[in-house]
Design a protein around this motif. Sequence first.
Motif, mmCIF file in Angstrom:
data_model
loop_
_atom_site.group_PDB
_atom_site.id
_atom_site.type_symbol
_atom_site.label_atom_id
_atom_site.label_comp_id
_atom_site.label_asym_id
_atom_site.label_seq_id
_atom_site.Cartn_x
_atom_site.Cartn_y
_atom_site.Cartn_z
ATOM 1 N N LYS A 348 66.398 -7.827 24.558
ATOM 2 C CA LYS A 348 65.680 -8.889 24.448
ATOM 3 C C LYS A 348 66.385 -10.173 24.000
ATOM 4 C CE LYS A 348 60.949 -7.237 23.618
ATOM 5 N NZ LYS A 348 59.861 -7.209 22.645
ATOM 6 N N ILE A 349 65.979 -11.464 24.476
ATOM 7 C CA ILE A 349 66.344 -12.842 23.976
ATOM 8 C C ILE A 349 65.490 -13.256 22.867
ATOM 9 C CG2 ILE A 349 66.932 -15.111 24.721
ATOM 10 C CD1 ILE A 349 66.818 -14.186 27.543
ATOM 11 N N THR A 350 66.189 -13.698 21.732
ATOM 12 C CA THR A 350 65.623 -14.484 20.562
ATOM 13 C C THR A 350 65.973 -15.822 20.438
ATOM 14 O OG1 THR A 350 67.796 -13.698 19.109
ATOM 15 C CG2 THR A 350 66.057 -12.241 19.352
ATOM 16 N N LEU A 351 65.772 -16.621 19.385
ATOM 17 C CA LEU A 351 65.800 -18.046 19.317
ATOM 18 C C LEU A 351 67.411 -18.106 19.416
ATOM 19 C CD1 LEU A 351 63.386 -18.929 16.690
ATOM 20 C CD2 LEU A 351 63.260 -19.434 19.161
ATOM 21 N N GLN A 352 68.352 -17.156 18.947
ATOM 22 C CA GLN A 352 69.913 -17.223 18.857
ATOM 23 C C GLN A 352 70.480 -16.711 19.798
ATOM 24 O OE1 GLN A 352 67.895 -16.000 16.068
ATOM 25 N NE2 GLN A 352 67.662 -17.942 15.052
ATOM 26 N N GLY A 353 69.666 -16.249 20.954
ATOM 27 C CA GLY A 353 70.108 -15.642 22.189
ATOM 28 C C GLY A 353 70.137 -13.938 21.895
ATOM 29 N N ASN A 354 71.346 -13.510 22.499
ATOM 30 C CA ASN A 354 71.373 -11.942 22.486
ATOM 31 C C ASN A 354 72.655 -11.489 21.868
ATOM 32 O OD1 ASN A 354 71.973 -9.169 23.358
ATOM 33 N ND2 ASN A 354 69.888 -9.371 23.774
ATOM 34 N N ALA A 355 72.898 -11.132 20.541
ATOM 35 C CA ALA A 355 73.981 -10.822 19.904
ATOM 36 C C ALA A 355 74.681 -9.496 20.568
ATOM 37 C CB ALA A 355 73.569 -10.314 18.422
ATOM 38 N N SER A 356 74.091 -8.465 20.857
ATOM 39 C CA SER A 356 74.647 -7.436 21.456
ATOM 40 C C SER A 356 75.290 -7.651 22.967
ATOM 41 C CB SER A 356 73.780 -6.405 21.583
ATOM 42 O OG SER A 356 72.724 -6.536 22.561
ATOM 43 N N HIS A 357 74.939 -8.549 23.714
ATOM 44 C CA HIS A 357 75.466 -8.966 24.852
ATOM 45 C C HIS A 357 76.100 -10.566 24.663
ATOM 46 C CE1 HIS A 357 73.560 -5.802 27.201
ATOM 47 N NE2 HIS A 357 72.622 -6.073 26.367
ATOM 48 N N GLN A 358 76.035 -10.934 23.776
ATOM 49 C CA GLN A 358 76.882 -12.420 23.163
ATOM 50 C C GLN A 358 76.412 -13.322 24.143
ATOM 51 O OE1 GLN A 358 81.115 -11.361 23.056
ATOM 52 N NE2 GLN A 358 81.027 -10.416 21.150
ATOM 53 N N THR A 359 75.185 -13.571 24.598
ATOM 54 C CA THR A 359 74.640 -14.698 25.336
ATOM 55 C C THR A 359 74.192 -15.823 24.401
ATOM 56 O OG1 THR A 359 72.637 -13.633 25.421
ATOM 57 C CG2 THR A 359 74.122 -13.145 27.299
ATOM 58 N N LYS A 360 74.118 -16.894 25.045
ATOM 59 C CA LYS A 360 73.721 -18.021 24.103
ATOM 60 C C LYS A 360 72.422 -18.269 24.070
ATOM 61 C CE LYS A 360 78.098 -20.811 24.722
ATOM 62 N NZ LYS A 360 78.461 -21.937 25.429
ATOM 63 N N HIS A 361 71.772 -19.198 23.273
ATOM 64 C CA HIS A 361 70.267 -19.312 23.033
ATOM 65 C C HIS A 361 69.419 -19.832 24.429
ATOM 66 C CE1 HIS A 361 70.196 -23.576 22.670
ATOM 67 N NE2 HIS A 361 71.453 -23.460 22.393
ATOM 68 N N ASN A 362 70.054 -20.478 25.208
ATOM 69 C CA ASN A 362 69.616 -21.234 26.342
ATOM 70 C C ASN A 362 70.196 -20.361 27.633
ATOM 71 O OD1 ASN A 362 72.471 -21.784 26.119
ATOM 72 N ND2 ASN A 362 72.229 -23.623 27.370
#
Length: 387
Positions: A348-362
Amino acid sequence: MGAMLMIRTQKVRIYPNRHMKKVLDSLCDYRRYCWNEGLATWNDMYDLYTLDSNSPGPSFYSVRNELVANKADWQYELSARTLQLAITDLGNAWKNFFDKAQPDWGKPTFKSKKAARQGFKTDRAKIVAGKLRLDKPRGTRDWYDITISKHTDLSGVLKVASIYRENGKYWASLPFEVELDTKPKTGDRSAVDVNVGHLNYTDGIIDTLPKRLRKLYQRIKFYQKQLAHKRVVNRKKATKSNNYGVMRAKLQRDYCKVANIQHDIMQKFTTKLVNDYDKIVIEDLSVKVMQMSHVASKGLQRSMFGYFRQTLSYKCKWYDKELILADSQYPSTQWCSKCGRIKSGSDKITLQGNASHQTKHNEYVCYGCGAILDRDENAVANLLDLI
């Protein structure tokens, strides 16, 4: 194109003379008194109802009748409509308490005399020779019409007027019932994805926190710190000093500038939407539930989600355009607009992105079809699928 009867509100500045200033101030105080007395009576009736189900529960009629039956002699010198409309608003506030999508959602609270804005309502005001005339209580001799600021369209039938005092100035919100022509049909549709700091829609992005607003917020923060420091150092004497009063006036002035800029952005954007599109989709968000932390709460409040929905709703009714509300549980952000896969669990994507996949918020990265999309553009595409 046909014409429809709608309510259009004009906010105007009014210039009462010295006598009418005292009248307006007393009505503001009376409105606050009626609200607080009504809320206290409402709470007492509710407590009795919870203890004994045979006792009548609180309602607009029961609270109003209780206050009218116990009116003091001095209350007959003031407009009776002030009490009636204060209790009406109190009843509406309790109804809105069960609708978290309301911009001013929350449990009704007691009004403070220290609040920057004090006001009252009346449904017996008239526009006479370009001036505002309030209903005169019985036995009153001196009564004057109030001058209204120039270049104001005062056409239509005047409904319930709101008069208030803020920062030493007097204002009036005058709702007129007027005939408005419906907008021509364009056959186009759009969706709006609301975010902290900007709104995404089919044709681009609207910045709701431009640079000029950020500068004002920095200055507001500085004034708040200075005032808090003065209160800590000087304690009760702080609010009585001239420097404190001057700085508080500057703070209130900047808050007014912020509100005017934000309202201007929302008014222009919503007008553009109803001009260009016949069907508009937005999310039915519960803003109060989204305010998880102090930082998130501040950003959500500054983005004015509730005001945007409120403004767009009445403009769609004005001009016969269709507003579609997506359910608050609709996964517009988690859904891939290319393959239809919905993110879940650690994806899932949060306001900060996705920490486990290291994706940005946008960023939106679909692990089903491999599509790499802009998060907000993907949400807009998913909302468009509801039309």
